[in-house]
Scaffold this active site. Structure first.
Site, PDB file in Angstrom:
ATOM      1  N   TYR A 106      45.265  37.806  31.009  1.00  0.00           N
ATOM      2  CA  TYR A 106      44.762  36.668  31.785  1.00  0.00           C
ATOM      3  C   TYR A 106      45.618  35.437  31.523  1.00  0.00           C
ATOM      4  O   TYR A 106      46.193  35.268  30.436  1.00  0.00           O
ATOM      5  CB  TYR A 106      43.319  36.334  31.385  1.00  0.00           C
ATOM      6  CG  TYR A 106      42.295  37.295  31.913  1.00  0.00           C
ATOM      7  CD1 TYR A 106      41.787  37.173  33.197  1.00  0.00           C
ATOM      8  CD2 TYR A 106      41.813  38.316  31.107  1.00  0.00           C
ATOM      9  CE1 TYR A 106      40.838  38.044  33.678  1.00  0.00           C
ATOM     10  CE2 TYR A 106      40.849  39.204  31.570  1.00  0.00           C
ATOM     11  CZ  TYR A 106      40.362  39.056  32.861  1.00  0.00           C
ATOM     12  OH  TYR A 106      39.421  39.928  33.339  1.00  0.00           O
ATOM     13  N   TYR A 145      42.894  46.136  29.159  1.00  0.00           N
ATOM     14  CA  TYR A 145      43.317  45.307  28.013  1.00  0.00           C
ATOM     15  C   TYR A 145      42.350  45.492  26.841  1.00  0.00           C
ATOM     16  O   TYR A 145      41.174  45.802  27.035  1.00  0.00           O
ATOM     17  CB  TYR A 145      43.408  43.828  28.415  1.00  0.00           C
ATOM     18  CG  TYR A 145      42.131  43.237  28.959  1.00  0.00           C
ATOM     19  CD1 TYR A 145      41.105  42.765  28.117  1.00  0.00           C
ATOM     20  CD2 TYR A 145      41.938  43.136  30.333  1.00  0.00           C
ATOM     21  CE1 TYR A 145      39.946  42.204  28.627  1.00  0.00           C
ATOM     22  CE2 TYR A 145      40.786  42.591  30.855  1.00  0.00           C
ATOM     23  CZ  TYR A 145      39.780  42.122  30.002  1.00  0.00           C
ATOM     24  OH  TYR A 145      38.632  41.588  30.518  1.00  0.00           O
ATOM     25  N   ARG A 155      38.874  47.203  27.736  1.00  0.00           N
ATOM     26  CA  ARG A 155      38.208  47.055  29.017  1.00  0.00           C
ATOM     27  C   ARG A 155      38.992  47.828  30.073  1.00  0.00           C
ATOM     28  O   ARG A 155      40.221  47.755  30.120  1.00  0.00           O
ATOM     29  CB  ARG A 155      38.131  45.583  29.436  1.00  0.00           C
ATOM     30  CG  ARG A 155      37.355  44.718  28.471  1.00  0.00           C
ATOM     31  CD  ARG A 155      36.020  44.240  28.988  1.00  0.00           C
ATOM     32  NE  ARG A 155      35.256  45.179  29.762  1.00  0.00           N
ATOM     33  CZ  ARG A 155      34.729  44.928  30.957  1.00  0.00           C
ATOM     34  NH1 ARG A 155      34.917  43.757  31.509  1.00  0.00           N
ATOM     35  NH2 ARG A 155      34.005  45.823  31.590  1.00  0.00           N
ATOM     36  N   HIS A 158      39.721  45.924  36.016  1.00  0.00           N
ATOM     37  CA  HIS A 158      38.603  45.425  36.816  1.00  0.00           C
ATOM     38  C   HIS A 158      38.951  44.084  37.442  1.00  0.00           C
ATOM     39  O   HIS A 158      39.873  43.395  37.007  1.00  0.00           O
ATOM     40  CB  HIS A 158      37.331  45.284  35.959  1.00  0.00           C
ATOM     41  CG  HIS A 158      37.476  44.295  34.840  1.00  0.00           C
ATOM     42  ND1 HIS A 158      38.073  44.610  33.644  1.00  0.00           N
ATOM     43  CD2 HIS A 158      37.099  42.992  34.742  1.00  0.00           C
ATOM     44  CE1 HIS A 158      38.058  43.565  32.842  1.00  0.00           C
ATOM     45  NE2 HIS A 158      37.482  42.551  33.489  1.00  0.00           N
ATOM     46  N   HIS A 160      36.834  40.527  38.752  1.00  0.00           N
ATOM     47  CA  HIS A 160      35.567  39.789  38.811  1.00  0.00           C
ATOM     48  C   HIS A 160      35.380  39.230  40.220  1.00  0.00           C
ATOM     49  O   HIS A 160      36.335  38.768  40.849  1.00  0.00           O
ATOM     50  CB  HIS A 160      35.570  38.633  37.811  1.00  0.00           C
ATOM     51  CG  HIS A 160      35.782  39.059  36.388  1.00  0.00           C
ATOM     52  ND1 HIS A 160      34.740  39.349  35.537  1.00  0.00           N
ATOM     53  CD2 HIS A 160      36.917  39.259  35.677  1.00  0.00           C
ATOM     54  CE1 HIS A 160      35.232  39.707  34.362  1.00  0.00           C
ATOM     55  NE2 HIS A 160      36.546  39.660  34.407  1.00  0.00           N
TER      56      HIS A 160
END
Length: 240
Positions: A106, A145, A155, A158, A160
């Site tokens: 991110y 990640y 995780r 994905h 959001h």
């Protein structure tokens, strides 16, 4: 039905305290919830101005890139419909997305993963559903990640999603996963959801018929706001 709505099925929502999802230990409430009436400002505003959207806001491959550059990674189209519990389209609704880059990182100052940043990828976008409740984003497929939960928890890939209604109190947040990803079933956060059907409702379907040749694979992800088939929302289990 109650009050014009289908009765909620709370059994498929995760309990607030799920110790294998470590932060739920500190975040879960210790006392019974208290109900209170919403205020006028929560019911009526702030109102989102649809005219502030830019033409590239739903193209995450270029909306943060330098002129002539593009984000790096497998290109995908994510599209679907926002519908109410009776299958009716929900038009003119703001859908926002945010995600990690193709390497699983991110763009955030507290990000601890060692994967590199992509200078041409901001990781967020938005669009408005059309008259049929349809939305679409062009982006890169995010990478999985690691995260500091257990000794080696990861995780799954994905994205959001936030669905914003016509007032401040009408915001729902969920996330989509990708068909065929075995890491979905290893994730401690996903594992808090007790219903396999609810988990499968968070998995975007690979749609080869709508893929863009020599450009991008397509994934379909429909959002249902309430009722027996409602999408699993993180911030409001009962939906809108």
């Amino acid at each position: 039905m109650t009050n014009g709505y289908t009765a909620r099925d709370r059994a498929w929502h995760p309990p607030a305290l799920t110790p294998l999802y470590k932060t739920s230990v500190a975040r879960s409430p210790r006392f019974a919830p208290l109900g209170h009436a919403t205020s006028a400002s929560e019911e009526t505003g702030p109102v989102f101005g649809h005219d502030i959207l830019g033409p590239m806001d739903n193209d995450l491959i270029t909306n943060f890139a330098a002129p002539g550059e593009m984000a790096i990674g497998p290109r995908i189209v994510v599209q679907g419909h926002v519908r109410d519990e009776f299958g009716r389209p929900v038009p003119h609704t703001l859908v926002e997305v945010w995600q990690a880059n193709a390497g699983g990182r991110y763009r955030h100052k507290k990000e601890g993963y060692l994967a590199p940043l992509d200078p041409n990828f901001g990781g967020c976008g938005r669009c408005i559903t059309d008259e049929n409740g349809f939305y679409e984003f062009l982006t890169v497929k995010p990478g999985p990640y690691p995260w500091p939960n257990g000794p080696d928890d990861w995780r799954p890939a994905h994205i959001h999603l936030s669905v914003f209604g016509h007032s401040f109190a009408q915001r729902l947040i969920t996330q989509l996963y990708f068909e065929g990803d075995p890491m979905i079933w290893q994730c401690p956060i996903v594992g808090t959801i007790p219903s396999k059907e609810a988990i499968e409702g968070l998995i975007a379907r690979l749609d080869r018929a709508n893929s863009l040749p020599m450009n991008a694979l397509c994934y379909q992800f429909d959002i249902t706001l309430r009722g027996r088939r409602q999408t699993m929302f993180e911030n409001r289990p009962e939906g809108l």
